[in-house]
Design a protein around this motif. Sequence first.
Motif, PDB file in Angstrom:
ATOM      1  N   GLU A   1     -10.214  18.531   3.498  1.00 31.68           N
ATOM      2  CA  GLU A   1     -10.883  18.353   4.786  1.00 31.68           C
ATOM      3  C   GLU A   1     -11.101  16.869   5.054  1.00 31.68           C
ATOM      4  N   ASP A   2     -11.258  16.520   6.351  1.00 28.34           N
ATOM      5  CA  ASP A   2     -11.490  15.120   6.710  1.00 28.34           C
ATOM      6  C   ASP A   2     -12.744  14.556   6.047  1.00 28.34           C
ATOM      7  N   GLU A   3     -13.728  15.421   5.788  1.00 22.81           N
ATOM      8  CA  GLU A   3     -14.976  14.949   5.188  1.00 22.81           C
ATOM      9  C   GLU A   3     -14.760  14.327   3.813  1.00 22.81           C
ATOM     10  N   TRP A   4     -13.645  14.651   3.185  1.00 22.78           N
ATOM     11  CA  TRP A   4     -13.385  14.107   1.854  1.00 22.78           C
ATOM     12  C   TRP A   4     -13.113  12.609   1.903  1.00 22.78           C
ATOM     13  N   PHE A   5     -12.585  12.123   3.048  1.00 26.12           N
ATOM     14  CA  PHE A   5     -12.159  10.719   3.158  1.00 26.12           C
ATOM     15  C   PHE A   5     -13.349   9.865   3.599  1.00 26.12           C
ATOM     16  N   ASP A   6     -14.340   9.747   2.730  1.00 23.34           N
ATOM     17  CA  ASP A   6     -15.587   9.075   3.085  1.00 23.34           C
ATOM     18  C   ASP A   6     -15.748   7.703   2.451  1.00 23.34           C
ATOM     19  N   SER A   7     -14.720   7.227   1.733  1.00 21.99           N
ATOM     20  CA  SER A   7     -14.824   5.902   1.112  1.00 21.99           C
ATOM     21  C   SER A   7     -13.428   5.371   0.824  1.00 21.99           C
ATOM     22  N   ILE A   8     -13.358   4.093   0.579  1.00 22.28           N
ATOM     23  CA  ILE A   8     -12.068   3.425   0.417  1.00 22.28           C
ATOM     24  C   ILE A   8     -11.356   3.876  -0.849  1.00 22.28           C
ATOM     25  N   ASP A   9     -12.117   4.264  -1.869  1.00 22.82           N
ATOM     26  CA  ASP A   9     -11.469   4.663  -3.119  1.00 22.82           C
ATOM     27  C   ASP A   9     -10.745   5.989  -2.998  1.00 22.82           C
ATOM     28  N   LYS A  10     -11.088   6.808  -1.970  1.00 22.41           N
ATOM     29  CA  LYS A  10     -10.419   8.095  -1.787  1.00 22.41           C
ATOM     30  C   LYS A  10      -8.964   7.913  -1.357  1.00 22.41           C
ATOM     31  N   TYR A  11      -8.583   6.699  -1.015  1.00 19.86           N
ATOM     32  CA  TYR A  11      -7.210   6.407  -0.599  1.00 19.86           C
ATOM     33  C   TYR A  11      -6.409   5.766  -1.729  1.00 19.86           C
ATOM     34  N   GLY A  12      -6.974   5.777  -2.929  1.00 22.77           N
ATOM     35  CA  GLY A  12      -6.282   5.156  -4.055  1.00 22.77           C
ATOM     36  C   GLY A  12      -6.385   3.651  -4.055  1.00 22.77           C
ATOM     37  N   ILE A  13      -7.389   3.109  -3.352  1.00 24.02           N
ATOM     38  CA  ILE A  13      -7.572   1.655  -3.266  1.00 24.02           C
ATOM     39  C   ILE A  13      -8.675   1.234  -4.233  1.00 24.02           C
ATOM     40  N   ASN A  14      -8.338   0.378  -5.160  1.00 27.99           N
ATOM     41  CA  ASN A  14      -9.315  -0.121  -6.132  1.00 27.99           C
ATOM     42  C   ASN A  14      -9.936  -1.407  -5.582  1.00 27.99           C
ATOM     43  N   HIS A  15     -10.885  -1.230  -4.654  1.00 27.90           N
ATOM     44  CA  HIS A  15     -11.492  -2.375  -3.966  1.00 27.90           C
ATOM     45  C   HIS A  15     -12.704  -2.848  -4.750  1.00 27.90           C
ATOM     46  N   GLN A  16     -12.642  -4.083  -5.236  1.00 29.39           N
ATOM     47  CA  GLN A  16     -13.704  -4.641  -6.067  1.00 29.39           C
ATOM     48  C   GLN A  16     -14.488  -5.698  -5.297  1.00 29.39           C
ATOM     49  N   ILE A  17     -15.740  -5.893  -5.686  1.00 32.18           N
ATOM     50  CA  ILE A  17     -16.548  -6.970  -5.080  1.00 32.18           C
ATOM     51  C   ILE A  17     -15.941  -8.328  -5.405  1.00 32.18           C
ATOM     52  N   ASP A  18     -15.463  -8.469  -6.647  1.00 31.63           N
ATOM     53  CA  ASP A  18     -14.769  -9.704  -7.036  1.00 31.63           C
ATOM     54  C   ASP A  18     -13.274  -9.505  -6.800  1.00 31.63           C
ATOM     55  N   ILE A  19     -12.774 -10.128  -5.753  1.00 30.99           N
ATOM     56  CA  ILE A  19     -11.359  -9.981  -5.386  1.00 30.99           C
ATOM     57  C   ILE A  19     -10.555 -11.048  -6.122  1.00 30.99           C
ATOM     58  N   SER A  20      -9.569 -10.607  -6.876  1.00 27.55           N
ATOM     59  CA  SER A  20      -8.689 -11.535  -7.599  1.00 27.55           C
ATOM     60  C   SER A  20      -7.297 -11.457  -6.997  1.00 27.55           C
ATOM     61  N   ARG A  21      -6.809 -12.582  -6.514  1.00 30.50           N
ATOM     62  CA  ARG A  21      -5.492 -12.630  -5.882  1.00 30.50           C
ATOM     63  C   ARG A  21      -4.757 -13.883  -6.352  1.00 30.50           C
ATOM     64  N   SER A  22      -3.454 -13.879  -6.138  1.00 30.86           N
ATOM     65  CA  SER A  22      -2.645 -15.074  -6.402  1.00 30.86           C
ATOM     66  C   SER A  22      -2.387 -15.787  -5.086  1.00 30.86           C
ATOM     67  N   LEU A  23      -2.517 -17.101  -5.113  1.00 31.07           N
ATOM     68  CA  LEU A  23      -2.237 -17.888  -3.920  1.00 31.07           C
ATOM     69  C   LEU A  23      -0.732 -17.954  -3.715  1.00 31.07           C
ATOM     70  N   ASN A  24      -0.300 -17.700  -2.497  1.00 30.32           N
ATOM     71  CA  ASN A  24       1.123 -17.807  -2.174  1.00 30.32           C
ATOM     72  C   ASN A  24       1.443 -19.279  -1.943  1.00 30.32           C
ATOM     73  N   TYR A  25       1.799 -19.959  -3.034  1.00 27.52           N
ATOM     74  CA  TYR A  25       2.003 -21.408  -2.953  1.00 27.52           C
ATOM     75  C   TYR A  25       3.472 -21.791  -3.014  1.00 27.52           C
ATOM     76  N   GLY A  26       4.361 -20.803  -2.921  1.00 33.70           N
ATOM     77  CA  GLY A  26       5.779 -21.098  -3.091  1.00 33.70           C
ATOM     78  C   GLY A  26       6.328 -22.066  -2.063  1.00 33.70           C
ATOM     79  N   SER A  27       5.755 -22.073  -0.857  1.00 32.27           N
ATOM     80  CA  SER A  27       6.310 -22.933   0.179  1.00 32.27           C
ATOM     81  C   SER A  27       5.603 -24.287   0.257  1.00 32.27           C
ATOM     82  N   ARG A  28       4.632 -24.503  -0.637  1.00 32.06           N
ATOM     83  CA  ARG A  28       3.935 -25.777  -0.635  1.00 32.06           C
ATOM     84  C   ARG A  28       4.642 -26.773  -1.546  1.00 32.06           C
ATOM     85  N   GLU A  29       4.534 -28.039  -1.209  1.00 29.42           N
ATOM     86  CA  GLU A  29       5.072 -29.076  -2.085  1.00 29.42           C
ATOM     87  C   GLU A  29       3.984 -29.453  -3.081  1.00 29.42           C
TER      88      GLU A  29
END
Length: 909
Positions: A559-587
Amino acid sequence: MVKAQRNKTNIRHFPLIEQANLAEKDLFNAHQGYTIPEYINANLLHTLRHYQDEAIRNYHYTQTQIKPSPQHVLFNMATGSGKTDLMAGLILYLYQEYNYRNFLFTVNTNSVLMKTKDNLVNKNSDKYLYQDKIEIDGTQISIVEVERFPRIQQENTIYIKLSSVQKVSDDLFVLKENTMGLSDYERQPVVILADEAHHYSASTKSEKEAENTWESAINKILNVRNEQEQKNLLLEFTATVDFDKEVIYDKYRDKVVYRYPLSKFMFDGYSKQVKRIETSASDEDKMLNVVLLSQFRKYRAYSEGVTSTFKPVILFKSPKVAVSLEANQIFNQMIENLNVRELIAFIKRQQLMDSNASSALSLVYDFYLKNEDDLGKIIREIKNDFDSRNVLNANDTSGNMLEKGQYQALNTLENPNNLYRVVFAVAKLTEGWDVLNLYDIVRIEKEAGTNKKATMAEAQLIGRGARYYPFEIEGQKSYQRRFDNEPSNKQLFLETLHYHTMNEPQYLKQLVGSLKQMDLPTGEDKKNPPIEIKVKSSFKQTEAYKNGKIYYNEVVDVEDEWFDSIDKYGINHQIDISRSLNYGSREVSYQSNVGVNETKTISLGHLDERYIKKAIQRLDFYQFEQLKKYIPLLPSMKDFIYGKNWLNANKLNLFLTVPKEYKSTDVTPDDILNVVIELLKEYEVKFKSGYVKQRGTNKFIGYRINEYLTNYNKRVPEYDTANLFNETMQKIAVYEIEDDFYVYEKAIVNKLEYELIERVKAHVNELKEKYQKSVYLLRMDENMHRESAKSEKLKLHQYGSRMNREGEITETHLQGFQPDFILFLEDSEFYFQIFIEPKGMSGDRFISELWKQDLLLYMTDNQGEMEFEANEKNVRISGLKFYTRGDGQKTMEQLSNMVQIKNQCNKLV
């Protein structure tokens, strides 16, 4: 591979491609890991596909890693692969990175010129390839079409001159007022974009004098600034170039910067499949056949849930204008005179004349005869759809495509307001025609040639017509084939181009030769007799067959009621976001002993929610009405941005992986914005794939083997040029298997699947030592229950926390899947059922299928989660890693290790 054997005495090397490929793999090369600048995709209407991205990366390599960088390069890419999209991206790249402002697009036909004008400069065209506003680093860029590059040039402006190569040459050699002479190309740097470059390739004695003049003109423009620091550049683009000719290869061997052949384009799923319908029918009978087929495609599309307007187009190709005009008249008269009685008689006559009719036409005939009571209505619809007002003859008396009205009609055939269903034409459509919904090409036989020149022209036209049509199903578009692995006939009618031609052996041999020369894989669409696949009588006598079961998990509605949070979509959303900077085009200033893989993680502190709001503004998916389609309970955008169950923007911290030499002050606001945009793009994919209305459970149901493992019929598809792919395409064949462990008398499988059977066979004795009662390999072919609801039960679905072995939450997939094989093991104490799935694909397609492997391994690693019916105690269900060629993933080693833990299995159950 067969192809490799054919060319082994004439191997062609292209140094620029080879060097770029090596640089991609070299951790210490500055090019390794380069990603194209974000502004390219941000300003293009279409996101570049992986191979277009590779093409730009290769070109970047030539401009940054080779000294001196080449002025002249060639992109050899398949018809339909999006060369103009690539040009649009390269224009932005050369403008921004090297300050080129003047671009000369040249080609040898006016039709291509007009199409490209719509692509690059006509903002009002449906074919325009840029966004409405082009913006780089916060500055708006204008694209202006000119006849002559201005002496005084405006800031933030790209100038494009579009001209035929003939006119460029005339202007250069015949001085006239208000035309561009050589001095104009000397005054300011120019980039020449030469399309369909095979028309003015290396000069030879056999080429026409005009073409020598074209090449001479292009070379003069290219070389006129050789004494200056910023030189003119020549970027050539073609799908057709004959490297078997030494003079061509000698000219281009050190200029080819990227190759994407037609066979690879088709194998990657970006095209329709291509089938030939070979018949001895007359031209008029072929006309009626193709009308019936085309109209059935339309009906079939709507019955399959195609939501956008689906209008399959027919092209009748004639050798001469007079023949085309005559065929047009015959066609109009045939449609006007069509009636129920004659249509029934025609279909029955066709069935009698050709008992081995094509698979598609056989289904078409059956449809119309089964709907005999509705034929009056159907014929009225045919008369309306194929009325002469909806038939376009794209020829004038000279054999050229008319320039204005017909050009517009021909290049907007996918538009819902364009009602044309039929095009009559000669050879001029083989270049510059950009239609996607062409599904049938009919060769008019009258006065048609059968020599190599004629069949090469046909092969080129087939290649152009094979472009994929991104129709919508349930509101979802795809730009790649969807039904390659479907047992239904969806692909035959929605994703297949049919070429209707004559059944004459010598001509067909010549045509197939031309198709092979183009690396264009096609198959004959014929109704091969079905082969009966029987369960072995010896297996039917066993206890396993009589009382054994095979297990698959149940699904439940969500049911639609099940989709009540971001984790129900398989998204591991953390308060501390860790990403890689896309620096390939920088000198970045690296010391010689520092590799590009040396990085560190820095904290940028609290992520300002303004970055999230700005990123949301740039992504159409995150408009509230669009987002509500996938998050039905979402009350507002404010809740999505700040709610603790969603993005929780007030609480987010950002950590970036950056080059070792970076400081936090080196990270710009644009860098942060791009990181957030990429994060939200990834979330978009997961929101869409995670919003499913049914999902698997951990409850497994046993289905009786003797009810579900039955005799069935299967046809063996034939591909005349399958040998072009050999190991990758895995041609299907029939194999007799006498060994008792395999439960069917025959296997209709590809080479990889047969290899798997042989690998399992090698372990049978080892397995029988531990499982004395039963050791059987079951082939679970979807053909067994093609038309039955039973087939839906015999599928695995994701369940549980959906984590892979690395602890990553994986995407949710609505569709179940049926692994091709089950290894059925049994002793006096319990059943052991092991799912095995062979995979011959590679690259992105392999990656897209990894969710299936994750599910198989999840079952193996989480036995305790499985539930069974109360009377079924001693059952163990596991899955193996995908079996790949040569057992590349050591799947058989995993199997051996698995069966060694028999005592542990007893404890588990």
